[in-house]
Design an enzyme around this catalytic site. Sequence first.
Site, PDB file in Angstrom:
ATOM      1  N   GLU A 281      35.812 -16.967   6.696  1.00  0.00           N
ATOM      2  CA  GLU A 281      37.092 -17.285   6.068  1.00  0.00           C
ATOM      3  C   GLU A 281      36.985 -17.257   4.555  1.00  0.00           C
ATOM      4  OE1 GLU A 281      38.278 -19.919   9.965  1.00  0.00           O
ATOM      5  OE2 GLU A 281      37.682 -20.946   8.123  1.00  0.00           O
TER       6      GLU A 281
ATOM      7  N   GLY B 299      38.363 -18.893  16.396  1.00  0.00           N
ATOM      8  CA  GLY B 299      39.709 -19.438  16.512  1.00  0.00           C
ATOM      9  C   GLY B 299      40.634 -18.628  17.391  1.00  0.00           C
TER      10      GLY B 299
ATOM     11  N   ASN C  22      32.041 -27.739  11.947  1.00  0.00           N
ATOM     12  CA  ASN C  22      32.769 -27.371  10.737  1.00  0.00           C
ATOM     13  C   ASN C  22      34.228 -27.771  10.897  1.00  0.00           C
ATOM     14  OD1 ASN C  22      33.871 -26.167   8.462  1.00  0.00           O
ATOM     15  ND2 ASN C  22      33.695 -24.085   9.253  1.00  0.00           N
ATOM     16  N   TRP C  23      34.633 -28.829  10.202  1.00  0.00           N
ATOM     17  CA  TRP C  23      35.996 -29.337  10.351  1.00  0.00           C
ATOM     18  C   TRP C  23      37.038 -28.450   9.666  1.00  0.00           C
ATOM     19  CZ3 TRP C  23      35.473 -35.321   9.140  1.00  0.00           C
ATOM     20  CH2 TRP C  23      34.561 -35.891  10.054  1.00  0.00           C
ATOM     21  N   LYS C  24      36.593 -27.547   8.815  1.00  0.00           N
ATOM     22  CA  LYS C  24      37.487 -26.692   8.041  1.00  0.00           C
ATOM     23  C   LYS C  24      38.478 -27.568   7.247  1.00  0.00           C
ATOM     24  CE  LYS C  24      36.673 -22.903  11.188  1.00  0.00           C
ATOM     25  NZ  LYS C  24      37.190 -21.675  11.838  1.00  0.00           N
TER      26      LYS C  24
ATOM     27  N   SER D 197      34.500 -20.030  18.660  1.00  0.00           N
ATOM     28  CA  SER D 197      35.194 -20.635  19.801  1.00  0.00           C
ATOM     29  C   SER D 197      34.223 -21.230  20.817  1.00  0.00           C
ATOM     30  CB  SER D 197      36.112 -19.608  20.478  1.00  0.00           C
ATOM     31  OG  SER D 197      37.106 -19.150  19.584  1.00  0.00           O
TER      32      SER D 197
ATOM     33  N   GLY E 181      33.801 -24.913  15.483  1.00  0.00           N
ATOM     34  CA  GLY E 181      35.026 -25.147  14.737  1.00  0.00           C
ATOM     35  C   GLY E 181      35.923 -26.154  15.421  1.00  0.00           C
ATOM     36  N   GLY E 182      36.958 -25.683  16.109  1.00  0.00           N
ATOM     37  CA  GLY E 182      37.966 -26.558  16.694  1.00  0.00           C
ATOM     38  C   GLY E 182      37.424 -27.649  17.590  1.00  0.00           C
TER      39      GLY E 182
END
Length: 262
Positions: free
Chosen positions: A104, A180, A10-12, A220, A241-242
């Site tokens: 989010e 995150g 998920n690149w957000k 994370s 995510g990141g």
Amino acid sequence: MARKPIMAGNWKMNMNHVDAVGLVQKLAFTLQDKGYDPEASECVVIPPFTGIRTVQTLIEGDRLPIVHGAQDVSEHDDGAYTGDISADMLAKLGCTYVIVGHSERRQYHGETDELVNAKAVKALSKGLTPIICVGESLEVRKAGQHVEFTVAQVRGALAGIPAGQVAGLVIAYEPVWAIGTGEVATPEDAQEVCGAIRRAVTELYDEATGQSVRIQYGGSVKPGSVTAIMAKPDIDGALVGGASLKPDDFAAIVRFYAMAQA
């Protein structure tokens, strides 16, 4: 029952459509260079809306061993809903998956279980596979109510969806306190809730449906933590995510099975 692991990045709100080209190309090269086996795990990239067409063209044109999805979907088919993107639009862009109910979205946009359910239903109606996100806050976990809270979200998200469709979708357990923050739920923490989710689906439907649905852990996730998490019986993948913005890291996560065999 064998469930194919699904690793979704998920690149957000990161990566414009130009940046997306380089990221996907490097990811694909790294996977292929490391001997990635698409039968061993499924690799999914989920860019912002602005990058979907670019990613689709690259994946389809180069026949990359990657599929793509979207980060959200409207509960409406069409009409005067400025800023919304419909399930039909995403289907026409070749999306396979769409995230619904990410923490989010719940936190910053006030999405309820009822809205998450409506979005999942709409996605399924257009042949998209929803990745339904659930998970508790730190306060809920400290109160010892994390299992009850998360299972209630699952029940709300699946309301009215028939067993045949539930069996094919994905549920992502994301403890909000681990997104995150650098904090990661222990493999035992993740298994506790993912196991409870599977039992809840079984109770709502039947054993076959409960054993078919794929359940991810998200929060994370890093190359160093994924192997132990994936060793748990009710965890079938990761929503990343990141680390998904770093091709080397995400490729290692996708190839968790190779690290497990090392």
